[in-house]
Design an enzyme around this catalytic site. Structure first.
Site, PDB file in Angstrom:
ATOM      1  CG  HIS A 243       4.109  58.814  28.585  1.00  0.00           C
ATOM      2  ND1 HIS A 243       4.630  58.173  29.699  1.00  0.00           N
ATOM      3  CD2 HIS A 243       3.689  60.019  29.027  1.00  0.00           C
ATOM      4  CE1 HIS A 243       4.516  58.956  30.759  1.00  0.00           C
ATOM      5  NE2 HIS A 243       3.948  60.075  30.388  1.00  0.00           N
TER       6      HIS A 243
HETATM    7  O1  RIB Z   1      -0.175  57.824  30.842  1.00  0.00           O
HETATM    8  C1  RIB Z   1       0.410  58.397  29.712  1.00  0.00           C
HETATM    9  C2  RIB Z   1      -0.511  58.268  28.537  1.00  0.00           C
HETATM   10  O2  RIB Z   1      -1.735  58.959  28.804  1.00  0.00           O
HETATM   11  C3  RIB Z   1       0.049  58.932  27.260  1.00  0.00           C
HETATM   12  O3  RIB Z   1      -0.453  58.271  26.133  1.00  0.00           O
HETATM   13  C4  RIB Z   1      -0.522  60.315  27.341  1.00  0.00           C
HETATM   14  O4  RIB Z   1      -0.633  60.932  26.052  1.00  0.00           O
HETATM   15  C5  RIB Z   1      -1.892  60.031  27.883  1.00  0.00           C
HETATM   16  O5  RIB Z   1      -2.727  59.616  26.799  1.00  0.00           O
END
Ligand code: RIB
Ligand code: CA
Length: 313
Positions: A243
């Protein structure tokens, strides 16, 4: 080309860690003015420790790390140990951090930096709940017009939610903060689950990290070995979705990504859909576009960039 000045606001988190490593490995493109830490994946005492451990793993102990908000603006803190493990950085065994935490609060560092640097010369890169960013905007409204751009990981539309049926974790944890940011009129680029779920660490890609034969390459492979369990089980994915590194990669090579300028509003009233990013992808609402909402990535190009840069550390 002068390096782009950025502040990374983060809740490490294995994927945050890889995003930070990618940024610290790319000094020609990115000047990391500091890391501001927020509670999210795990409580603040762990996220600030994890951030320092990652800076030391990168061989950059001079990086300035500032602890910020330990809870959202309104709701109780929701964490994600079920995804990231009890420490938030399960996988590799990393030494306790030696580098210091800065004395200044993260919110004040954001304010002071934006006031000190030239207008529209600093980009904010939130990788967790938006609490620090929103409180900085509320405490010092004069900084809003001084922000060059906000490039954040958060939200979802076609992919819907990962923490509830309708909300992505970062936005869900602090929807009020997200509403402040998305209504600020600052240029925003959003990396939602729609694109991050296309940046999967398949086995060949993780083998490429491990085969770097470096401490960083091995640690990243161990992070994704742990981090992938949740998404493999829930979505049947081929590997961990990276992500947060989508944010850093976009800053280095935006041509890897594509999306649409659309209106994105945040649900803050309903318990059922709290934190939903109501993304007007089909432009049916008539509401003004306030974000570049990214929907696609050249995944091979992304991993080529990431692997080449991690090899530098
Ligand atoms: O949903 C994914 C996000 O939430 C990413 O940034 C992960 O590190 C959590 O913070
Ligand atoms: Ca994160």
């Amino acid at each position: 080309m002068t390096a782009r000045k950025i502040i990374i606001d983060t809740d490490p988190g294995q994927d945050d860690a890889v995003a930070i490593l990618l940024a610290l490995a790319s000094p020609e493109e990115l000047e990391v003015l500091g890391l501001t830490i927020v509670a999210g994946n795990v409580p603040l005492d762990l996220t600030q420790k994890n951030a320092r451990m990652v800076c030391e793993l990168a061989g950059k102990p001079e990086t300035k790390v500032f602890a910020g908000c330990d809870h959202p603006m309104v709701h109780r803190l929701v964490t994600a140990e079920h995804v990231h493990g009890a420490s938030g950085l399960n996988g590799p065994v990393l030494p306790e951090p030696v580098m210091p935490l800065q004395d200044e609060h993260a919110v004040d560092f954001i304010i002071d930096t934006l006031r000190a640097e030239a207008p529209k010369s600093v980009t904010l890169c939130p990788l967790g709940p938006l609490t620090n960013i929103a409180l900085a905007m509320r405490k010092a409204p004069d900084i809003v017009d001084r922000i060059q751009e906000i490039v954040l990981m958060g939200g979802a539309y076609f992919e819907v939610g990962n923490i509830t049926p309708s909300a992505e974790f970062n936005i869900y944890v602090d929807p009020e903060a997200a509403a402040v940011v998305f209504s600020s009129k600052v240029p925003i680029v959003v990396m939602p689950l729609d694109v991050t779920h296309k940046a999967l660490v398949t086995k060949p890609r993780n083998d490429a990290f491990r085969n770097l034969g470096t401490q960083v390459g091995t640690a990243v492979a161990q992070m994704t070995d742990f981090f992938e369990r949740f998404d493999k089980e829930k979505y049947g994915s081929e590997g961990a979705p990276l992500h947060d590194p989508c944010v850093t990669a976009y800053l280095i090579k935006p041509e890897l990504f594509s999306g649409r300028h659309i209106n994105v509003e945040i649900e803050t009233k309903s318990d059922l859909t709290r934190g939903m990013t109501v993304a007007d992808w089909w432009r049916v609402s008539g509401r003004e576009a306030n974000a570049l909402f990214i929907g696609d990535v050249d995944a091979d190009g992304f991993f080529d960039l990431l692997t080449e840069r991690l090899a530098r550390l």
